[in-house]
Design a protein around this motif. Structure first.
Motif, mmCIF file in Angstrom:
data_model
loop_
_atom_site.group_PDB
_atom_site.id
_atom_site.type_symbol
_atom_site.label_atom_id
_atom_site.label_comp_id
_atom_site.label_asym_id
_atom_site.label_seq_id
_atom_site.Cartn_x
_atom_site.Cartn_y
_atom_site.Cartn_z
ATOM 1 N N GLY A 232 0.802 -1.223 0.000
ATOM 2 C CA GLY A 232 0.000 0.000 0.000
ATOM 3 C C GLY A 232 0.832 1.269 0.000
ATOM 4 N N GLU A 233 2.138 1.150 0.229
ATOM 5 C CA GLU A 233 3.004 2.322 0.274
ATOM 6 C C GLU A 233 3.908 2.437 -0.951
ATOM 7 O OE1 GLU A 233 5.092 2.656 3.963
ATOM 8 O OE2 GLU A 233 3.272 2.498 5.177
ATOM 9 N N LEU A 234 3.618 1.656 -1.990
ATOM 10 C CA LEU A 234 4.380 1.799 -3.225
ATOM 11 C C LEU A 234 4.207 3.221 -3.763
ATOM 12 C CD1 LEU A 234 3.643 -1.552 -5.107
ATOM 13 C CD2 LEU A 234 5.793 -0.865 -4.036
ATOM 14 N N HIS A 235 5.334 3.886 -3.954
ATOM 15 C CA HIS A 235 5.285 5.295 -4.352
ATOM 16 C C HIS A 235 6.622 5.684 -4.947
ATOM 17 C CE1 HIS A 235 4.159 9.526 -4.256
ATOM 18 N NE2 HIS A 235 5.304 9.796 -3.648
ATOM 19 N N ILE A 236 6.586 6.536 -5.946
ATOM 20 C CA ILE A 236 7.828 7.061 -6.525
ATOM 21 C C ILE A 236 8.255 8.289 -5.728
ATOM 22 C CG2 ILE A 236 8.906 8.110 -8.541
ATOM 23 C CD1 ILE A 236 8.366 5.180 -8.994
ATOM 24 N N HIS A 237 9.278 8.125 -4.915
ATOM 25 C CA HIS A 237 9.870 9.262 -4.201
ATOM 26 C C HIS A 237 10.891 9.907 -5.137
ATOM 27 C CE1 HIS A 237 8.088 8.129 -0.290
ATOM 28 N NE2 HIS A 237 8.248 6.891 -0.715
ATOM 29 N N GLN A 238 10.667 11.158 -5.467
ATOM 30 C CA GLN A 238 11.438 11.806 -6.529
ATOM 31 C C GLN A 238 12.945 11.792 -6.270
ATOM 32 O OE1 GLN A 238 10.257 12.826 -9.447
ATOM 33 N NE2 GLN A 238 8.177 12.215 -8.865
ATOM 34 N N ASP A 239 13.344 12.063 -5.021
ATOM 35 C CA ASP A 239 14.787 12.103 -4.743
ATOM 36 C C ASP A 239 15.410 10.718 -4.849
ATOM 37 O OD1 ASP A 239 13.275 11.388 -2.465
ATOM 38 O OD2 ASP A 239 14.908 11.941 -1.117
ATOM 39 N N LYS A 240 14.657 9.679 -4.423
ATOM 40 C CA LYS A 240 15.177 8.312 -4.519
ATOM 41 C C LYS A 240 15.217 7.855 -5.974
ATOM 42 C CE LYS A 240 15.497 8.293 -0.126
ATOM 43 N NZ LYS A 240 14.953 9.645 0.080
ATOM 44 N N LEU A 241 14.182 8.214 -6.727
ATOM 45 C CA LEU A 241 14.184 7.894 -8.156
ATOM 46 C C LEU A 241 15.372 8.551 -8.849
ATOM 47 C CD1 LEU A 241 12.820 6.656 -10.657
ATOM 48 C CD2 LEU A 241 11.479 8.774 -10.854
ATOM 49 N N GLY A 242 15.654 9.793 -8.468
ATOM 50 C CA GLY A 242 16.780 10.500 -9.062
ATOM 51 C C GLY A 242 18.095 9.791 -8.806
ATOM 52 N N ARG A 243 18.282 9.298 -7.578
ATOM 53 C CA ARG A 243 19.530 8.594 -7.250
ATOM 54 C C ARG A 243 19.612 7.252 -7.967
ATOM 55 N NH1 ARG A 243 21.941 8.357 -1.437
ATOM 56 N NH2 ARG A 243 23.661 7.792 -2.816
ATOM 57 N N ILE A 244 18.469 6.542 -8.033
ATOM 58 C CA ILE A 244 18.457 5.264 -8.741
ATOM 59 C C ILE A 244 18.793 5.470 -10.215
ATOM 60 C CG2 ILE A 244 16.956 3.397 -9.555
ATOM 61 C CD1 ILE A 244 15.491 3.579 -6.860
ATOM 62 N N LEU A 245 18.187 6.493 -10.815
ATOM 63 C CA LEU A 245 18.437 6.770 -12.238
ATOM 64 C C LEU A 245 19.865 7.235 -12.474
ATOM 65 C CD1 LEU A 245 15.128 8.591 -13.277
ATOM 66 C CD2 LEU A 245 15.754 6.200 -13.631
ATOM 67 N N GLN A 246 20.418 7.969 -11.520
ATOM 68 C CA GLN A 246 21.782 8.483 -11.670
ATOM 69 C C GLN A 246 22.785 7.352 -11.825
ATOM 70 O OE1 GLN A 246 23.111 10.852 -8.344
ATOM 71 N NE2 GLN A 246 24.916 11.605 -9.417
ATOM 72 N N VAL A 247 22.570 6.276 -11.062
ATOM 73 C CA VAL A 247 23.462 5.115 -11.167
ATOM 74 C C VAL A 247 22.944 4.123 -12.203
ATOM 75 C CG1 VAL A 247 24.456 3.150 -9.924
ATOM 76 C CG2 VAL A 247 24.204 5.356 -8.771
ATOM 77 N N GLY A 248 21.613 3.908 -12.197
ATOM 78 C CA GLY A 248 21.038 2.842 -13.005
ATOM 79 C C GLY A 248 20.953 3.123 -14.490
ATOM 80 N N LEU A 249 20.644 4.360 -14.865
ATOM 81 C CA LEU A 249 20.520 4.662 -16.294
ATOM 82 C C LEU A 249 21.825 4.460 -17.052
ATOM 83 C CD1 LEU A 249 18.107 7.725 -16.715
ATOM 84 C CD2 LEU A 249 17.806 5.379 -17.556
ATOM 85 N N PRO A 250 22.945 4.987 -16.549
ATOM 86 C CA PRO A 250 24.198 4.700 -17.263
ATOM 87 C C PRO A 250 24.505 3.207 -17.321
ATOM 88 C CG PRO A 250 24.490 6.549 -15.769
ATOM 89 C CD PRO A 250 23.157 5.959 -15.455
ATOM 90 N N ALA A 251 24.236 2.493 -16.193
ATOM 91 C CA ALA A 251 24.478 1.046 -16.193
ATOM 92 C C ALA A 251 23.589 0.347 -17.208
ATOM 93 C CB ALA A 251 24.223 0.478 -14.790
ATOM 94 N N GLY A 252 22.302 0.747 -17.243
ATOM 95 C CA GLY A 252 21.374 0.142 -18.183
ATOM 96 C C GLY A 252 21.689 0.494 -19.619
ATOM 97 N N PHE A 253 22.046 1.755 -19.847
ATOM 98 C CA PHE A 253 22.381 2.184 -21.203
ATOM 99 C C PHE A 253 23.627 1.462 -21.692
ATOM 100 C CE2 PHE A 253 24.160 5.301 -24.286
ATOM 101 C CZ PHE A 253 23.112 5.277 -25.190
ATOM 102 N N GLN A 254 24.589 1.285 -20.779
ATOM 103 C CA GLN A 254 25.798 0.544 -21.141
ATOM 104 C C GLN A 254 25.443 -0.885 -21.528
ATOM 105 O OE1 GLN A 254 29.031 0.509 -18.252
ATOM 106 N NE2 GLN A 254 29.479 -1.609 -18.783
ATOM 107 N N GLY A 255 24.612 -1.544 -20.696
ATOM 108 C CA GLY A 255 24.210 -2.909 -21.001
ATOM 109 C C GLY A 255 23.447 -3.003 -22.306
#
Length: 458
Positions: A232-255
């Motif tokens: 029931g608490e699933l939610h996109i927290h903007q600051d956490k999403l930003g940190r996940i994307l900061q690390v994850g997007l380059p990793a995903g784009f590389q893959g």
């Protein structure tokens, strides 16, 4: 009691023997990957033995394309792992909880996007890849059914990455064991019993993926502390999403771009006919056992680095890197050597065709014997991402590995005397060696930058 039971799966990577804890962390992860590959191999073995070489080629020719379409989102799970490790190491339970709920909702969104992309674009992409006409129909059918399970794949990957961030690699192993047994049983029923061919293999895979996803969600629901999941608490927290994307997007784009280069290589392989495609597919599946055994130490280095970075234990980061490199070199050399020595027997499990076995051996002798270099390259990426530098290894990998492969195919492979399948395969070890050297240089630069700007010595 439940709290103590949950906590015993967690691991403090910020104290104690690094090598011992790294092995304790990596071995269940290695077993998980190898079990998953065994179950995937069962798909190919059942198809190759009971449906024929065209069906084997149809399933195998999809592997590079599936990686291409999923790696961007799987990379986001790497971002979830690194950020969760930082919060766990710093003992910030509230921040960790927000990270967990953001990551799990992101996994659902990612899965839905991938399902739609796979259903709508499967056949056309396979045509662009020059998939042989005789296997095109089977390949597109397999791909469409496979992508129906993408939401489950993403949920499992994100959930398992969160568990790994707190040191738990055991329970994902148990989940894969159960799901994999179901996969094998359903393969036998659908392909041998019901004669469903590649559709049966794909359907069995989707069902088993749903089981593993359900188990990892159930596990997170039963956790304590910041890692505890509340639906029931699933939610996109903007600051956490930003940190996940900061690390994850380059990793995903590389893959993703890595996979794009592999798709180009697969396209080159496809041009040599269905026998070479089948042999390459079987060989690639065998090589995956070596790769994912080494990859456990990439993930271990990533988690150890991120936890120690969050806790401020900078001296342990370099020791974690050295331990990871030691383990990955031994693993790559031993397993790669075994695969080369037993290549004909291993390939014989997949197909009785002598021509396909010989085609597979040509690939194994080149790639498996040099795989340790690939493992060393990945461990360097793990420590760079763990300290928060994800864009740098992405750029280096794109230029060093993908760029080298594309250039290799566009130049050397086009020369008439080098226009053969061995030259295609040699693009892998050459690109690994170039990229490893570049990553080492980047690590030294990051160490110097952290020391000058922040007084951090790693």
């Amino acid at each position: 009691m439940e709290k103590k039971k949950a906590r015993r799966y967690e691991m403090d990577m910020c104290s104690g023997s690094i090598l011992k804890k790294m092995l304790l962390f990596a071995l269940p992860l290695m077993c998980s990957s190898i079990l998953q590959l065994l179950f995937n191999a069962a798909d190919i073995v059942v198809v190759g033995r009971f449906a024929g070489d065209n069906s084997l080629a149809a399933v195998g020719s999809n592997s590079a394309l599936i990686s291409l379409m999923t790696n961007l989102f799987v990379g986001l799970s790497v971002g979830a792992n690194v950020t969760a490790g930082h919060y766990y190491g710093a003992k910030q339970e509230g921040e960790l909880s927000q990270n967990v709920h953001t990551a799990m909702l992101l996994s659902l969104i990612s899965g839905i996007v991938l399902t739609l992309a796979g259903l709508l674009g499967a056949r056309q992409i396979l045509i662009w890849m020059q998939t042989p006409q005789e296997v095109l129909g089977l390949a597109s059918l397999y791909l469409r059914i496979y992508f129906l399970g993408m939401t489950a794949v993403m949920v499992y990957n994100f959930g398992a990455s969160l568990l790994r961030a707190v040191g738990d690699t055991q329970r994902p192993l148990y989940f894969l064991m159960l799901a994999g047994v179901v996969n094998v049983v359903l393969n036998l029923i659908f392909v041998i019993g019901l004669k469903m061919d590649v559709a049966g293999v794909a359907l069995a895979t989707v069902i088993s993926q749903c089981i593993s996803a359900a188990l990892v969600v159930r596990c997170l629901l039963g956790e304590e502390g910041g890692i505890h999941l509340i639906l029931g608490e699933l939610h996109i927290h903007q600051d956490k999403l930003g940190r996940i994307l900061q690390v994850g997007l380059p990793a995903g784009f590389q893959g993703m771009v890595f996979s794009l280069s592999n798709v180009l290589i697969q396209s080159a392989v496809n041009g040599f006919g269905s026998v070479v495609v089948a042999g390459s597919s079987a060989s690639g599946n065998i090589e995956s056992f070596v790769y994912f055994a080494m990859n456990a130490f990439y993930q271990a280095t990533l988690s150890f680095t991120s936890q120690n970075m969050g806790a401020g234990n900078f001296a342990r980061i370099r020791r974690s890197l050295l331990a990871g490199q030691f383990c990955v070199v031994i693993t790559g050399m031993v397993l790669g050597g075994v695969v080369v020595l037993l290549g004909d027997k291993l390939l014989g499990i997949y197909t009785p065709s002598p021509a396909v076995i010989e085609a597979g051996l040509r690939r194994l002798r080149i790639i498996a014997s040099t795989y340790a270099v690939c493992g060393m390259m990945d461990v360097m990426v793990g420590v760079l991402r763990g300290v928060g530098h994800s864009v740098l290894p992405m750029v280096v990998s794109l230029v060093g590995a993908c760029g080298v492969r594309v250039l290799w195919l566009a130049t050397i492979f086009r020369i008439e005397r080098f226009h053969n399948i061995d030259v295609v395969y040699w693009s892998y070890p050459v690109s690994w060696l170039v990229t490893l050297a570049a990553h080492v240089a980047c690590y030294l630069w990051v160490c110097r930058r952290l020391r000058i700007r922040h007084g951090i010595v790693i």
